[in-house]
Motif scaffolding. Structure first.
Motif, PDB file in Angstrom:
ATOM      1  N   LYS A 165       0.835  -1.217   0.000  1.00 53.33           N
ATOM      2  CA  LYS A 165       0.000   0.000   0.000  1.00 53.33           C
ATOM      3  C   LYS A 165       0.862   1.255   0.000  1.00 53.33           C
ATOM      4  O   LYS A 165       0.569   2.227  -0.721  1.00 53.33           O
ATOM      5  N   SER A 221      -3.573   5.296  -5.368  1.00 47.30           N
ATOM      6  CA  SER A 221      -4.247   4.966  -4.119  1.00 47.30           C
ATOM      7  C   SER A 221      -4.635   3.494  -4.088  1.00 47.30           C
ATOM      8  O   SER A 221      -5.158   2.966  -5.083  1.00 47.30           O
ATOM      9  N   ASP A 248      -7.097   2.380  -2.777  1.00 44.32           N
ATOM     10  CA  ASP A 248      -8.559   2.347  -2.869  1.00 44.32           C
ATOM     11  C   ASP A 248      -9.073   2.519  -4.292  1.00 44.32           C
ATOM     12  O   ASP A 248     -10.277   2.450  -4.523  1.00 44.32           O
ATOM     13  N   ASP A 298      -8.573  -1.725  -5.420  1.00 53.12           N
ATOM     14  CA  ASP A 298      -9.567  -1.801  -4.349  1.00 53.12           C
ATOM     15  C   ASP A 298     -10.081  -3.223  -4.157  1.00 53.12           C
ATOM     16  O   ASP A 298     -10.337  -3.659  -3.034  1.00 53.12           O
TER      17      ASP A 298
END
Length: 294
Positions: free
Chosen positions: A260, A269, A271, A276
């Motif tokens: 991460k 990111s 996410d 994700d």
């Protein structure tokens, strides 16, 4: 002697380099079973097991307790810096400050602390530590794992700061170093993974793909050695391939949250799609590891 924490920590190191988080956590449970309660060596073995087993945050209080019991315990300070930089970068910075006062500067930890400063947005401090870490490598250093680690991340930093020429200079030196080492040790998987990543980062795509494929065909492949290759693919705007490799790492048994931080360092990111979806899979495996650690 099952109560030998020195031997137990050796096994933890070995299982970690083999890329098996479950095997590492088992050794941590054995350390708790055979060790002494509130004993610095037992606590250190358990902390390393959580740290190397992918449950870094559970290692923090154990490392800190070792330091309370033994303020000049160098391994506890050293490993706490390493355990912290991805998820608690300020802790890594603070502990390293104490480390320097008690033990002096450390060439390896300088690049780790540089990463922490970068994640904190302390760009001038990050640059200072990256520059010092690279100076510490010297012109004739062997392509050890931490030499490649330093070149990998310092190059990413310089590139992110708009200094592409400086970044490529660092990465091309990484190519030279790793190729030289592979002449003597052609099946050194970690070195070959770094060579592939360096080729990708400088834009030599054919060499990147060829070296990646050669590395992935090595029989003795393990998840630990794979960890920087997905970052290179993410940096190159190839998220599907990055996720494919992250899944391979997870299937191989390695649970660790550093991926991460790596994504954030290349401007992505965890996410965001398709990372994700992998994040959900990772959290499921992380939860399983939590249960195993009990």
């Amino acid at each position: 002697n099952p109560a030998s924490m020195i031997a137990r920590r050796g096994l933890i190191e070995a299982k970690f380099v083999r890329g098996s988080s479950e095997a590492v956590l088992i050794q941590g449970a054995e350390a708790e079973r055979f060790g002494q309660r509130d004993d610095a060596e037992t606590l250190l073995a358990r902390a390393q097991a959580y740290h190397y087993g992918g449950l870094e945050e559970r290692s923090f209080p154990l490392y800190r307790r070792v330091i309370e019991l033994d303020p000049v315990n160098q391994p506890a300070h050293y490993h706490l810096v390493f355990a912290s930089w991805c998820s608690e970068p300020q802790q890594a910075v603070d502990v390293y400050r104490t480390y320097v006062r008690r033990f002096g500067e450390d060439d390896v930890l300088q690049s780790v602390v540089a990463n922490a400063h970068w994640l904190l947005g302390n760009h001038e401090k990050a640059r200072e530590y990256y520059d010092r870490a690279l100076e510490g490598i010297g012109p004739h250093s062997a392509a050890g794992w931490f030499t490649s680690f330093t070149r990998f991340f310092s190059g990413l930093f310089y590139d992110a700061m708009g200094e592409r020429g400086r970044a490529e200079e660092v990465w091309y030196r990484g190519i030279e170093d790793t190729k030289l080492k592979l002449e003597s040790y052609p099946d050194n998987l970690g070195t070959r993974m770094f060579l592939a990543s360096f080729y990708g980062l400088v834009g030599e795509r054919d060499s990147f793909l060829a070296e990646s494929q050669r590395a992935l065909e090595i029989t003795d492949i393990n998840a630990w050695a794979l960890q920087h290759l997905p970052t290179a693919h993410a940096k190159l705007g190839e998220p599907e391939r990055a996720v494919e490799l992250l899944r391979r790492i997870l299937r191989s048994g390695r649970v660790a949250a550093n991926w991460k931080a790596h994504l954030r360092m290349v401007g992505t990111s965890p996410d965001s799609p398709p990372y994700d979806q992998f994040l959900k899979e990772y959290r499921s495996e992380e939860h399983t590891s939590e249960l195993q650690s009990h």
